[in-house]
Motif scaffolding. Structure first.
Motif, PDB file in Angstrom:
ATOM      1  N   ARG A 311       0.853  -1.195   0.000  1.00  0.00           N
ATOM      2  CA  ARG A 311       0.000   0.000   0.000  1.00  0.00           C
ATOM      3  C   ARG A 311       0.889   1.247   0.000  1.00  0.00           C
ATOM      4  NH1 ARG A 311      -4.291   0.227   4.666  1.00  0.00           N
ATOM      5  NH2 ARG A 311      -5.130  -1.457   3.358  1.00  0.00           N
ATOM      6  N   LYS A 312       0.592   2.183  -0.867  1.00  0.00           N
ATOM      7  CA  LYS A 312       1.352   3.430  -0.947  1.00  0.00           C
ATOM      8  C   LYS A 312       1.064   4.293   0.268  1.00  0.00           C
ATOM      9  CE  LYS A 312       2.359   7.247  -4.116  1.00  0.00           C
ATOM     10  NZ  LYS A 312       2.051   7.837  -5.437  1.00  0.00           N
ATOM     11  N   LYS A 313       2.132   4.749   0.949  1.00  0.00           N
ATOM     12  CA  LYS A 313       1.975   5.537   2.173  1.00  0.00           C
ATOM     13  C   LYS A 313       2.580   6.927   1.991  1.00  0.00           C
ATOM     14  CE  LYS A 313       2.006   1.507   5.245  1.00  0.00           C
ATOM     15  NZ  LYS A 313       2.092   0.504   4.195  1.00  0.00           N
ATOM     16  N   ARG A 314       2.071   7.865   2.771  1.00  0.00           N
ATOM     17  CA  ARG A 314       2.547   9.235   2.665  1.00  0.00           C
ATOM     18  C   ARG A 314       4.016   9.353   3.031  1.00  0.00           C
ATOM     19  NH1 ARG A 314      -2.169  13.169   5.200  1.00  0.00           N
ATOM     20  NH2 ARG A 314      -3.767  12.723   3.602  1.00  0.00           N
ATOM     21  N   GLY A 315       4.451   8.582   3.987  1.00  0.00           N
ATOM     22  CA  GLY A 315       5.847   8.668   4.425  1.00  0.00           C
ATOM     23  C   GLY A 315       6.827   8.065   3.457  1.00  0.00           C
ATOM     24  N   GLY A 316       6.332   7.454   2.378  1.00  0.00           N
ATOM     25  CA  GLY A 316       7.222   6.855   1.390  1.00  0.00           C
ATOM     26  C   GLY A 316       7.797   5.524   1.863  1.00  0.00           C
ATOM     27  N   ILE A 317       8.900   5.124   1.237  1.00  0.00           N
ATOM     28  CA  ILE A 317       9.521   3.832   1.537  1.00  0.00           C
ATOM     29  C   ILE A 317      10.008   3.767   2.981  1.00  0.00           C
ATOM     30  CG2 ILE A 317      11.429   2.289   0.911  1.00  0.00           C
ATOM     31  CD1 ILE A 317      11.263   3.337  -1.909  1.00  0.00           C
ATOM     32  N   GLY A 318      10.424   4.910   3.527  1.00  0.00           N
ATOM     33  CA  GLY A 318      10.968   4.927   4.880  1.00  0.00           C
ATOM     34  C   GLY A 318      10.006   4.370   5.907  1.00  0.00           C
ATOM     35  N   ILE A 319       8.695   4.682   5.781  1.00  0.00           N
ATOM     36  CA  ILE A 319       7.693   4.170   6.715  1.00  0.00           C
ATOM     37  C   ILE A 319       7.622   2.657   6.630  1.00  0.00           C
ATOM     38  CG2 ILE A 319       5.230   4.052   7.183  1.00  0.00           C
ATOM     39  CD1 ILE A 319       6.470   6.536   8.269  1.00  0.00           C
ATOM     40  N   ASN A 320       7.627   2.129   5.411  1.00  0.00           N
ATOM     41  CA  ASN A 320       7.569   0.678   5.231  1.00  0.00           C
ATOM     42  C   ASN A 320       8.801  -0.010   5.816  1.00  0.00           C
ATOM     43  OD1 ASN A 320       5.056   0.249   3.705  1.00  0.00           O
ATOM     44  ND2 ASN A 320       6.048   1.480   2.131  1.00  0.00           N
ATOM     45  N   ILE A 321       9.969   0.581   5.607  1.00  0.00           N
ATOM     46  CA  ILE A 321      11.200   0.004   6.157  1.00  0.00           C
ATOM     47  C   ILE A 321      11.145   0.010   7.684  1.00  0.00           C
ATOM     48  CG2 ILE A 321      13.686   0.303   6.377  1.00  0.00           C
ATOM     49  CD1 ILE A 321      12.848  -0.780   3.682  1.00  0.00           C
ATOM     50  N   ALA A 322      10.649   1.119   8.248  1.00  0.00           N
ATOM     51  CA  ALA A 322      10.545   1.208   9.711  1.00  0.00           C
ATOM     52  C   ALA A 322       9.607   0.139  10.260  1.00  0.00           C
ATOM     53  CB  ALA A 322      10.066   2.600  10.112  1.00  0.00           C
ATOM     54  N   ILE A 323       8.464  -0.050   9.591  1.00  0.00           N
ATOM     55  CA  ILE A 323       7.519  -1.087  10.016  1.00  0.00           C
ATOM     56  C   ILE A 323       8.166  -2.465   9.901  1.00  0.00           C
ATOM     57  CG2 ILE A 323       5.336  -2.213   9.474  1.00  0.00           C
ATOM     58  CD1 ILE A 323       4.293   0.519   8.550  1.00  0.00           C
ATOM     59  N   GLY A 324       8.899  -2.682   8.808  1.00  0.00           N
ATOM     60  CA  GLY A 324       9.574  -3.951   8.605  1.00  0.00           C
ATOM     61  C   GLY A 324      10.593  -4.250   9.688  1.00  0.00           C
ATOM     62  N   LEU A 325      11.399  -3.244  10.027  1.00  0.00           N
ATOM     63  CA  LEU A 325      12.403  -3.429  11.079  1.00  0.00           C
ATOM     64  C   LEU A 325      11.741  -3.702  12.427  1.00  0.00           C
ATOM     65  CD1 LEU A 325      14.983  -0.639  10.144  1.00  0.00           C
ATOM     66  CD2 LEU A 325      15.253  -3.119   9.884  1.00  0.00           C
ATOM     67  N   LEU A 326      10.597  -3.070  12.673  1.00  0.00           N
ATOM     68  CA  LEU A 326       9.874  -3.329  13.912  1.00  0.00           C
ATOM     69  C   LEU A 326       9.447  -4.797  13.988  1.00  0.00           C
ATOM     70  CD1 LEU A 326       8.497  -2.330  16.510  1.00  0.00           C
ATOM     71  CD2 LEU A 326       6.488  -1.755  15.112  1.00  0.00           C
ATOM     72  N   PHE A 327       8.921  -5.327  12.883  1.00  0.00           N
ATOM     73  CA  PHE A 327       8.535  -6.736  12.859  1.00  0.00           C
ATOM     74  C   PHE A 327       9.748  -7.652  13.054  1.00  0.00           C
ATOM     75  CE2 PHE A 327       4.554  -5.462  10.552  1.00  0.00           C
ATOM     76  CZ  PHE A 327       3.676  -6.023  11.464  1.00  0.00           C
ATOM     77  N   VAL A 328      10.881  -7.288  12.455  1.00  0.00           N
ATOM     78  CA  VAL A 328      12.098  -8.094  12.609  1.00  0.00           C
ATOM     79  C   VAL A 328      12.513  -8.152  14.071  1.00  0.00           C
ATOM     80  CG1 VAL A 328      14.572  -8.148  12.143  1.00  0.00           C
ATOM     81  CG2 VAL A 328      12.970  -7.792  10.264  1.00  0.00           C
ATOM     82  N   PHE A 329      12.506  -6.995  14.735  1.00  0.00           N
ATOM     83  CA  PHE A 329      12.904  -6.961  16.141  1.00  0.00           C
ATOM     84  C   PHE A 329      11.950  -7.778  17.008  1.00  0.00           C
ATOM     85  CE2 PHE A 329      14.966  -2.655  15.159  1.00  0.00           C
ATOM     86  CZ  PHE A 329      16.202  -3.254  14.944  1.00  0.00           C
ATOM     87  N   ILE A 330      10.646  -7.681  16.724  1.00  0.00           N
ATOM     88  CA  ILE A 330       9.669  -8.455  17.495  1.00  0.00           C
ATOM     89  C   ILE A 330       9.877  -9.949  17.253  1.00  0.00           C
ATOM     90  CG2 ILE A 330       7.214  -8.941  17.798  1.00  0.00           C
ATOM     91  CD1 ILE A 330       6.649  -6.040  17.068  1.00  0.00           C
TER      92      ILE A 330
END
Length: 373
Positions: A311-330
């Motif tokens: 899904r395209k987000k306002r924050g661009g790719i950075g938001i998706n990467i941040a969400i991804g890293l959060l899932f990795v840490f969890i």
């Protein structure tokens, strides 16, 4: 038959994965060289051994270990880029179901999963053997074991206070042997013990030995003192040579020695350590089960990555990467919790290894259901 869409996504998936893998492993190798260079120079390791015996196998081991996480980041990266470039929307508006777009992702994930399985079960044990031998020769710290206790076949208990690999010496070595009725029949204690190289003969110093025999099966001994032999077995220089059914490698091993064992070798090793009552058995079982669970995590993390980043987000790719890293840490945190539970409170090892995959698999299905269709 692969369509243009399939080939396009698979090519992006694999190229992004191997590019990220190469960058991360290159950085890891640079940091490792900076840390180990002085040891290599001091121990005079040859350039050929450093490159082919150590770093080639180093890249194989750590690259495969972190491949599932790199898959996750790669999927989020190129899928988010496709979403930002408005490539996902035409795919959805063309009438294709979302699961049709997921198909090439799963094909690429299957390729990487099978590659990881082959490496884990057939290639890495032999590669790790070479790597660990190099580490042992050129920079690994000495092995120190404290307060060792184990039960060997034949109702034989072994205990010692410390073992130092630099001196190849065991201190306060104790052997207790019991009969079928759990009665002590042999006790031997030595101040120090070491193995004579090449054979299972041990050299003991300052030995105290006690033997007890019984006249019947009821547990009554033949006279309290006549049946008990208590003496110091002292030969020249206070030494005693004796043969024991095990070597020092059987009672003093590094935890990571299992990395160099094939599936069959590791299964046999676990069975032996269980018979000895080794408290580290759970760690060895986790190593065995992770060889299969880690590759299958590729499917779970791929599905999460696609669902989060399509899904395209306002924050661009950075938001998706941040969400991804959060899932990795969890995910890593969940694995650590279950591993600690298996090694400290007796949580089943197979459940400890597979539970994070099951939990995140449920999360992946939920995210897939709410993803844009």
């Amino acid at each position: 038959m692969l369509k243009i869409l399939d080939r396009y996504i698979i090519r992006k998936f694999l190229s992004t994965f191997f590019f990220m893998l190469g960058i991360i492993m290159l950085l890891a190798m640079v940091f490792d060289i900076a840390e180990r260079l002085s040891d290599f120079i001091e121990k005079q390791a040859s350039f050929k051994a450093i490159v082919f015996d150590y770093y080639l196998n180093f890249l194989l081991y750590y690259g495969n270990t972190f491949s599932s996480m790199i898959v996750f980041i790669a999927v989020i990266w190129f899928t988010a880029k496709m979403a930002q470039d408005a490539e996902i929307i035409p795919m959805l508006f063309s009438g294709r179901p979302f699961i049709r777009i997921i198909r090439p992702y799963m094909i690429a994930a299957t390729i990487l999963m099978l590659l990881s399985l082959v490496l884990n079960h057939f290639v890495l044990p032999r590669a790790n053997r070479v790597r660990l031998d190099f580490e042992e020769s050129f920079y690994r710290d000495r092995l120190l074991v404290e307060n060792y206790n184990a039960e060997f076949p034949g109702n034989e208990l072994v205990h010692y206070s410390t073992y130092n690999s630099e001196e190849n010496m065991i201190n306060d070595f104790v052997i207790e042997r019991y009969d079928s009725q759990n009665r002590l029949i042999h006790f031997m204690k030595a101040r120090t013990a070491s193995v004579i190289p090449g054979v299972k003969r041990w050299r003991l110093t300052d030995v105290f030995e006690r033997k007890v025999s019984y006249s019947d099966t009821s547990g009554t001994s033949k006279g309290e003192m006549e049946s008990i032999i208590q003496k110091h077995q002292l030969t020249e220089n206070h030494l005693k040579d004796t043969t024991l059914p095990y070597n020092v490698d059987d009672i003093a091993v590094r935890d990571n020695v299992v990395e160099a064992m094939t599936f069959r070798e590791l299964s046999s090793f676990i069975a032996k350590e269980k018979a000895k009552g080794n408290p580290s058995v759970a760690m060895y079982e986790i190593e065995l089960y992770q060889r299969s669970s880690y590759p299958f995590a590729t499917y779970v993390l791929t599905l999460i990555g696609v669902s989060v980043s399509s899904r395209k987000k306002r924050g661009g790719i950075g938001i998706n990467i941040a969400i991804g890293l959060l899932f990795v840490f969890i995910y890593i945190f969940a694995m650590k919790i279950t591993t600690v539970a298996a090694t400290t409170v007796g949580f089943p090892s197979v459940a400890a290894v597979w539970l994070p995959n099951v939990m995140f698999g449920i999360l992946a299905l939920f995210l897939y259901r709410i993803a844009p269709k």
